[in-house]
Design an enzyme around this catalytic site. Structure first.
Site, PDB file in Angstrom:
ATOM      1  CD  GLU A 241      89.109  21.077   8.219  1.00  0.00           C
ATOM      2  OE1 GLU A 241      88.111  21.042   8.957  1.00  0.00           O
ATOM      3  OE2 GLU A 241      89.134  21.701   7.142  1.00  0.00           O
TER       4      GLU A 241
ATOM      5  CG  HIS B  70      86.059  22.363   5.151  1.00  0.00           C
ATOM      6  ND1 HIS B  70      87.037  22.829   5.987  1.00  0.00           N
ATOM      7  CD2 HIS B  70      85.365  23.456   4.758  1.00  0.00           C
ATOM      8  CE1 HIS B  70      86.951  24.146   6.084  1.00  0.00           C
ATOM      9  NE2 HIS B  70      85.940  24.545   5.351  1.00  0.00           N
TER      10      HIS B  70
ATOM     11  CG  ASP C 264      81.389  20.815   6.537  1.00  0.00           C
ATOM     12  OD1 ASP C 264      81.349  19.750   5.885  1.00  0.00           O
ATOM     13  OD2 ASP C 264      81.739  21.900   6.032  1.00  0.00           O
TER      14      ASP C 264
ATOM     15  NE  ARG D 170      88.911  28.289   9.509  1.00  0.00           N
ATOM     16  CZ  ARG D 170      89.310  28.008   8.286  1.00  0.00           C
ATOM     17  NH1 ARG D 170      88.944  26.879   7.721  1.00  0.00           N
ATOM     18  NH2 ARG D 170      90.076  28.829   7.623  1.00  0.00           N
TER      19      ARG D 170
END
Ligand code: NAD
Length: 337
Positions: free
Chosen positions: A263, A295, A258, A234
């Site tokens: 985001e 992600h 990621d 996260r």
């Protein structure tokens, strides 16, 4: 059942249609569920939601007024849904508790290897017929110390893979897993020790109040110069501005992510025709020792099939007037993504 699927992505449609097996009417919307789009769920009995759809109390009230009684989340995490309000309204909410920890663990290791062996740079060079090896020196994973913060489903698989590479393993978790110590030699230590002794640090805890900005100026200070930091968990676990400063000073040698704390609205979407307003992300994107994916760690065919099948397991149960095995209750603890 009549179903509206918000924030529908091309990569998942085929899996959802297969899992629905023609039993339901599904309207796919590219739009996310927001106060402006909630009316689009008219005529439906259920909505399928993704990670960035908004499930606040006012939106749930509006959905309820439109006749929606069922909410199936195409994700494990449900921190975006007001479960207390759903309960008060008598709406049933289900998630996908686990879809493939292997997908995320394997992507985590892919980031490590690609950063270490500078695969993005090497690939770009070859495309320009530059076959030089200058600047492409990596390191052996074998013998390096990897610190795994969060040794739950995903962290445990990362531990097993890295053990296969011959890494020494350190771990930190509120609930240590003795199997990892017994079979893979993982030693549980506190966060300062893990930071001081690890060559690679990878994050696999959920984002909760106590884990917010787990990686910050103080923890970075403890780390080895040139440390590799990986976050597929996260964005909020990492204070990105502090890592950016660490990358500029050389303290952080590699940064693979990621997920990113800002985001929302960027990751998952094509923004190539827009001017990026996020200064921190813009700086990270051009650094040679930073690798960013948007992600996608979960994005394997196995995981998508599992997400779709679990989603329709809930929908089918509800359509038959039964309870879904994946129904969320208020006592459930907020966890994954
Ligand atoms: P999990 O619940 O199996 O494991 C989480 C571990 O973190 C548990 O062992 C728990 O004890 C530990 N933990 C919780 N709070 C902690 C704390 N304060 N300090 C230390 N350890 C703590 O979850 P998982 O399935 O392994 O998923 C891990 C994370 O991966 C999720 O929370 C989610 O954010 C992320 N995730 C990312 C993607 C992606 O596509 N990038 C996909 C799925 C999950």
């Amino acid at each position: 059942m009549n179903i509206v699927c918000y924030d529908a992505h091309t990569f998942e449609k085929e899996f959802l249609l297969n899992a629905a097996a023609g039993k339901h009417e599904i309207r796919f919307l590219k739009l996310q569920l927001t106060p402006e789009t909630v009316d689009l769920a008219h005529d439906a009995e259920a909505v399928l939601l993704f990670v960035n759809d908004e499930g606040s109390a006012p939106i749930l009230e509006k959905l309820h007024a439109l006749g929606i009684r069922y909410i199936a989340l195409r994700s494990a995490g449900y921190n975006h849904i007001d479960l207390a309000k759903a309960k008060e309204l008598g709406m049933r909410v289900a998630n996908v508790p686990a879809y493939s920890p292997y997908a995320v663990a394997e992507h985590t290791v892919a980031l490590m290897l690609a950063l270490n062996r500078k695969l993005a740079k090497a690939h770009n060079r070859i495309r320009e017929s530059n076959f030089s090896l200058t600047g492409l020196v990596g390191f052996d994973m074998n013998g390096k110390t990897a610190g795994i913060i969060g040794t739950g489903k995903i962290g445990a698989i990362v531990a097993k893979i890295l053990h296969g590479f011959g890494c020494k393993l350190l771990g930190y978790d509120l609930y240590p897993n003795p199997t990892l110590t017994e079979h893979y030699g993982l030693k549980y230590v506190d966060i300062p020790t893990l930071c001081k002794e690890s060559d690679i640090i990878t994050l696999h805890t959920p984002l909760i109040e106590s884990t917010k900005y787990l990686i910050n100026e103080q923890t970075l200070d403890l780390m080895k110069t040139g440390v590799m930091l990986i976050n597929t968990s996260r964005g909020g676990l990492v204070k990105t501005s502090a890592v950016l400063a660490g990358l500029k000073s050389g303290k952080v040698g590699y940064f693979g992510i990621d997920v990113y704390e800002e985001e929302k609205g960027l990751f998952f979407y094509d923004r190539s025709n827009q001017i990026l307003q996020d200064e921190i992300l813009a700086q990270l994107m051009v650094l040679p020792n930073v690798l960013i994916t948007s992600h996608q760690a979960f994005l394997t065919d196995t995981a998508l099939r599992n997400i779709a099948e679990t989603t329709f397991e809930s929908i089918n149960a509800w359509a038959e007037g039964k309870e879904s095995p994946n129904e969320l209750t208020l006592s459930a603890k907020a966890s994954a993504s």
